[in-house]
Design an enzyme around this catalytic site. Structure first.
Site, PDB file in Angstrom:
ATOM      1  N   THR A 139       0.800  -1.232   0.000  1.00 40.30           N
ATOM      2  CA  THR A 139       0.000   0.000   0.000  1.00 40.30           C
ATOM      3  C   THR A 139       0.832   1.280   0.000  1.00 40.30           C
ATOM      4  OG1 THR A 139      -1.476   1.314   1.417  1.00 40.30           O
ATOM      5  CG2 THR A 139      -0.176  -0.345   2.524  1.00 40.30           C
ATOM      6  N   LYS A 142       1.910  -3.398   7.216  1.00 34.05           N
ATOM      7  CA  LYS A 142       2.039  -3.668   5.774  1.00 34.05           C
ATOM      8  C   LYS A 142       3.497  -3.574   5.323  1.00 34.05           C
ATOM      9  CE  LYS A 142      -2.117  -4.420   3.983  1.00 34.05           C
ATOM     10  NZ  LYS A 142      -2.440  -5.464   3.006  1.00 34.05           N
ATOM     11  N   TYR A 196      -1.356   0.289  10.855  1.00 27.17           N
ATOM     12  CA  TYR A 196      -1.688  -0.400   9.597  1.00 27.17           C
ATOM     13  C   TYR A 196      -0.496  -0.353   8.642  1.00 27.17           C
ATOM     14  CZ  TYR A 196      -3.601  -0.948   4.867  1.00 27.17           C
ATOM     15  OH  TYR A 196      -3.808  -1.330   3.562  1.00 27.17           O
ATOM     16  N   GLU A 248       0.241   3.640   1.777  1.00 23.72           N
ATOM     17  CA  GLU A 248       0.345   4.107   3.162  1.00 23.72           C
ATOM     18  C   GLU A 248       1.761   3.940   3.695  1.00 23.72           C
ATOM     19  OE1 GLU A 248      -1.968   5.376   5.455  1.00 23.72           O
ATOM     20  OE2 GLU A 248      -3.424   5.568   3.842  1.00 23.72           O
TER      21      GLU A 248
HETATM   22  P1  NDP Z   1     -11.459  -5.034   2.343  1.00 22.45           P
HETATM   23  O1  NDP Z   1     -11.408  -4.562   3.762  1.00 22.45           O
HETATM   24  O2  NDP Z   1     -12.634  -4.715   1.513  1.00 22.45           O
HETATM   25  O3  NDP Z   1     -11.266  -6.615   2.335  1.00 22.45           O
HETATM   26  C1  NDP Z   1     -10.386  -7.262   3.206  1.00 22.45           C
HETATM   27  C2  NDP Z   1     -10.811  -8.707   3.349  1.00 22.45           C
HETATM   28  O4  NDP Z   1      -9.877  -9.344   4.247  1.00 22.45           O
HETATM   29  C3  NDP Z   1     -12.195  -8.915   3.927  1.00 22.45           C
HETATM   30  O5  NDP Z   1     -12.951  -9.704   3.059  1.00 22.45           O
HETATM   31  C4  NDP Z   1     -11.949  -9.634   5.240  1.00 22.45           C
HETATM   32  O6  NDP Z   1     -12.840 -10.663   5.524  1.00 22.45           O
HETATM   33  C5  NDP Z   1     -10.598 -10.286   4.999  1.00 22.45           C
HETATM   34  N1  NDP Z   1      -9.936 -10.598   6.277  1.00 22.45           N
HETATM   35  C6  NDP Z   1      -9.727  -9.747   7.310  1.00 22.45           C
HETATM   36  N2  NDP Z   1      -9.129 -10.413   8.320  1.00 22.45           N
HETATM   37  C7  NDP Z   1      -8.973 -11.696   7.915  1.00 22.45           C
HETATM   38  C8  NDP Z   1      -8.434 -12.845   8.522  1.00 22.45           C
HETATM   39  N3  NDP Z   1      -7.935 -12.828   9.761  1.00 22.45           N
HETATM   40  N4  NDP Z   1      -8.426 -14.010   7.823  1.00 22.45           N
HETATM   41  C9  NDP Z   1      -8.964 -14.054   6.566  1.00 22.45           C
HETATM   42  N5  NDP Z   1      -9.501 -12.985   5.941  1.00 22.45           N
HETATM   43  C10 NDP Z   1      -9.492 -11.825   6.615  1.00 22.45           C
HETATM   44  O7  NDP Z   1     -10.108  -4.500   1.637  1.00 22.45           O
HETATM   45  P2  NDP Z   1      -9.865  -4.102   0.106  1.00 22.45           P
HETATM   46  O8  NDP Z   1     -10.494  -5.105  -0.754  1.00 22.45           O
HETATM   47  O9  NDP Z   1     -10.139  -2.666  -0.063  1.00 22.45           O
HETATM   48  O10 NDP Z   1      -8.280  -4.244   0.016  1.00 22.45           O
HETATM   49  C11 NDP Z   1      -7.665  -5.472  -0.350  1.00 22.45           C
HETATM   50  C12 NDP Z   1      -6.225  -5.470   0.136  1.00 22.45           C
HETATM   51  O11 NDP Z   1      -5.518  -4.402  -0.476  1.00 22.45           O
HETATM   52  C13 NDP Z   1      -6.054  -5.281   1.619  1.00 22.45           C
HETATM   53  O12 NDP Z   1      -4.942  -6.046   2.039  1.00 22.45           O
HETATM   54  C14 NDP Z   1      -5.751  -3.802   1.770  1.00 22.45           C
HETATM   55  O13 NDP Z   1      -5.034  -3.541   2.948  1.00 22.45           O
HETATM   56  C15 NDP Z   1      -4.938  -3.574   0.524  1.00 22.45           C
HETATM   57  N6  NDP Z   1      -4.971  -2.233  -0.025  1.00 22.45           N
HETATM   58  C16 NDP Z   1      -6.161  -1.634  -0.317  1.00 22.45           C
HETATM   59  C17 NDP Z   1      -6.205  -0.386  -0.864  1.00 22.45           C
HETATM   60  C18 NDP Z   1      -7.487   0.263  -1.231  1.00 22.45           C
HETATM   61  O14 NDP Z   1      -7.479   1.458  -1.544  1.00 22.45           O
HETATM   62  N7  NDP Z   1      -8.590  -0.458  -1.269  1.00 22.45           N
HETATM   63  C19 NDP Z   1      -4.962   0.364  -1.140  1.00 22.45           C
HETATM   64  C20 NDP Z   1      -3.761  -0.403  -0.917  1.00 22.45           C
HETATM   65  C21 NDP Z   1      -3.784  -1.642  -0.361  1.00 22.45           C
HETATM   66  P3  NDP Z   1     -14.334 -10.434   6.072  1.00 22.45           P
HETATM   67  O15 NDP Z   1     -15.131 -10.167   4.831  1.00 22.45           O
HETATM   68  O16 NDP Z   1     -14.629 -11.716   6.732  1.00 22.45           O
HETATM   69  O17 NDP Z   1     -14.274  -9.246   6.987  1.00 22.45           O
HETATM   70  P1  GDP Z   2      -7.005   5.488   3.776  1.00 24.15           P
HETATM   71  O1  GDP Z   2      -6.262   6.410   2.866  1.00 24.15           O
HETATM   72  O2  GDP Z   2      -6.763   4.051   3.488  1.00 24.15           O
HETATM   73  O3  GDP Z   2      -6.821   5.816   5.215  1.00 24.15           O
HETATM   74  O4  GDP Z   2      -8.545   5.665   3.366  1.00 24.15           O
HETATM   75  P2  GDP Z   2      -9.745   6.447   4.096  1.00 24.15           P
HETATM   76  O5  GDP Z   2     -10.804   6.589   3.083  1.00 24.15           O
HETATM   77  O6  GDP Z   2     -10.119   5.775   5.378  1.00 24.15           O
HETATM   78  O7  GDP Z   2      -9.127   7.856   4.463  1.00 24.15           O
HETATM   79  C1  GDP Z   2      -8.620   8.710   3.471  1.00 24.15           C
HETATM   80  C2  GDP Z   2      -8.348  10.059   4.093  1.00 24.15           C
HETATM   81  O8  GDP Z   2      -9.591  10.691   4.395  1.00 24.15           O
HETATM   82  C3  GDP Z   2      -7.550  10.029   5.399  1.00 24.15           C
HETATM   83  O9  GDP Z   2      -6.551  11.005   5.327  1.00 24.15           O
HETATM   84  C4  GDP Z   2      -8.572  10.409   6.456  1.00 24.15           C
HETATM   85  O10 GDP Z   2      -8.034  11.108   7.563  1.00 24.15           O
HETATM   86  C5  GDP Z   2      -9.479  11.323   5.649  1.00 24.15           C
HETATM   87  N1  GDP Z   2     -10.821  11.469   6.234  1.00 24.15           N
HETATM   88  C6  GDP Z   2     -11.444  12.637   6.533  1.00 24.15           C
HETATM   89  N2  GDP Z   2     -12.639  12.401   7.071  1.00 24.15           N
HETATM   90  C7  GDP Z   2     -12.797  11.059   7.107  1.00 24.15           C
HETATM   91  C8  GDP Z   2     -13.852  10.219   7.565  1.00 24.15           C
HETATM   92  O11 GDP Z   2     -14.876  10.662   8.054  1.00 24.15           O
HETATM   93  N3  GDP Z   2     -13.665   8.867   7.433  1.00 24.15           N
HETATM   94  C9  GDP Z   2     -12.514   8.348   6.889  1.00 24.15           C
HETATM   95  N4  GDP Z   2     -12.395   7.015   6.770  1.00 24.15           N
HETATM   96  N5  GDP Z   2     -11.494   9.126   6.475  1.00 24.15           N
HETATM   97  C10 GDP Z   2     -11.636  10.469   6.581  1.00 24.15           C
END
Ligand code: NDP
Ligand code: GDP
Length: 325
Positions: free
Chosen positions: A125, A154, A150, A127
């Site tokens: 990520t 990662k 987080y 992040e």
């Molecule tokens: P989501 O939160 O939508 O999905 C994460 C999934 O991980 C969920 O389905 C959850 O299961 C599963 N999970 C959590 N804990 C466990 C565990 N202990 N064992 C098995 N499964 C588990 O994330 P995204 O789809 O948005 O992201 C996918 C990946 O990409 C993640 O690793 C995220 O950190 C990374 N990422 C995402 C970004 C983004 O902008 N979306 C950016 C960069 C990286 P359950 O449904 O049961 O809760």
């Molecule tokens: P992230 O980049 O994976 O942390 O994705 P988020 O969507 O959770 O947050 C993106 C940015 O939006 C971060 O800098 C947060 O601090 C900002 N932010 C501002 N207001 C909010 C809020 O109400 N909820 C979340 N989730 N983020 C917020």
């Protein structure tokens, strides 16, 4: 027929990636953790739930991962499972570390011991960069400075993935993905919170959206585009790490303006309230990635632009809320 295992298949990216792989004629296995009522909503939305073979396991249970890898021996593993919400990672730092760091170690060990030809994609990520950048942008070579539990979890996963590649010759890649969103983005993330909030305001269901710092900027892309890059990385001759972004950065204010304008509301500021509980102990102010390497080597470029993404999310939330009524 190629076989792939997706961890985190019920999440946003898991669902889009599963759809993408099914269209490429893969046999797709999806790891899901045990719970009383698993939520298949994202897979249902993409109409693929009955096309997946689900296997039960948990990233924190090493034996479950060993059994799955030993039994399926998939050609490709996409490790998308994570405690993925930055905001909660300060409150649940240990859980975040166990899933996001140790879980990756367990998975890589299972591959190394029982299926060493399996390729592994790790969901890294932006992040990890924190507020670090060069000439205003992040690249694969920008030094990491993680600013949340987080991001730190990662970063461990990123390095252990590199280490298994370098130490044991496994085919492992890190995709360093910048924020990517969609109509099935988790509801606590800021984009979805806004798209759903705007749709509810338009339909007269609520009067305001409560947010934290709305001046921060992110490089937001569409999840449906980004999952293709994961697959492309796994089709290369040699494993490598790639940064995936749109190259454009926008503030939350920009997102709000486009979202509200899309439903015909111009004076959006009066609907947005600030609540300090949504501010973070340490913030990332601007993310903007340079994905030239992915473009040149993988031939990957994003298709959906920022404005299209915002409108798509608002439109889908409007439709969903109307049909819920
Ligand atoms: P989501 O939160 O939508 O999905 C994460 C999934 O991980 C969920 O389905 C959850 O299961 C599963 N999970 C959590 N804990 C466990 C565990 N202990 N064992 C098995 N499964 C588990 O994330 P995204 O789809 O948005 O992201 C996918 C990946 O990409 C993640 O690793 C995220 O950190 C990374 N990422 C995402 C970004 C983004 O902008 N979306 C950016 C960069 C990286 P359950 O449904 O049961 O809760
Ligand atoms: P992230 O980049 O994976 O942390 O994705 P988020 O969507 O959770 O947050 C993106 C940015 O939006 C971060 O800098 C947060 O601090 C900002 N932010 C501002 N207001 C909010 C809020 O109400 N909820 C979340 N989730 N983020 C917020």
């Amino acid at each position: 027929m190629k076989t792939a295992l997706i961890t985190g298949i019920l999440g946003q990216d898991g669902a889009y990636l599963a759809k993408f792989l099914l269209e490429k004629n893969y046999k797709v296995y999806g790891l899901i953790r045990r719970c009383s009522n698993p939520n298949f909503g994202n897979l249902d939305y993409l109409k693929i739930t009955d096309k997946i073979e689900f296997v039960s396991g948990d990233m924190t249970d090493e034996c479950s991962l060993i059994n799955i890898i030993k039994t399926i021996r998939p050609e490709e593993v996409y490790n998308l499972a994570a405690q993925s919400f930055v905001g909660v990672s300060w409150d649940q730092a240990r859980l975040t570390t166990e899933v996001n760091s140790l879980g990756v170690l367990y998975l890589l060990n299972a591959i190394k011991l029982f299926s060493p030809t399996t390729k592994c994609y790790q969901a890294s990520t932006s992040e990890m960069f924190g507020n670090s950048f060069e000439n205003g942008l992040q690249t694969e070579n920008t030094p990491f400075h993680p600013r949340s539990p987080y991001a730190i979890s990662k970063l461990y996963a990123y390095w252990i993935t590199n280490n298994f590649k370098e130490s044991y010759g496994l085919f492992c890649c890190n995709g360093i993905l910048f924020n990517h969103e969609s109509p099935i983005r988790g509801r606590e993330f800021v984009t979805r919170k806004i798209s759903e909030g705007v749709a509810k305001i338009k339909l007269g269901l609520v009067n305001e959206i409560w947010l934290g710092n709305i001046d921060i900027k992110r490089d937001w892309g569409f999840a449906g585009d980004f999952v293709e890059s994961m697959w492309l990385m796994m089709q290369q001759e040699k494993p490598d790490n790639y940064l995936i972004s749109t190259g454009q950065t926008h503030s939350i204010r920009d997102f709000l303006e486009i979202a509200f304008n899309h439903v015909g509301i111009k004076d959006w500021e009066k609907y947005v309230k600030i609540d300090p509980q949504f501010k973070r102990p340490a913030e990332l102010f601007v993310l903007q990635g340079k994905s030239d390497k992915a473009k040149n080597i993988l031939g990957w470029v994003p298709k959906v632009n920022f404005e299209e993404l915002v409108k798509m999310m608002v439109e889908e939330d409007l439709e969903r809320l109307k049909s819920d009524k």
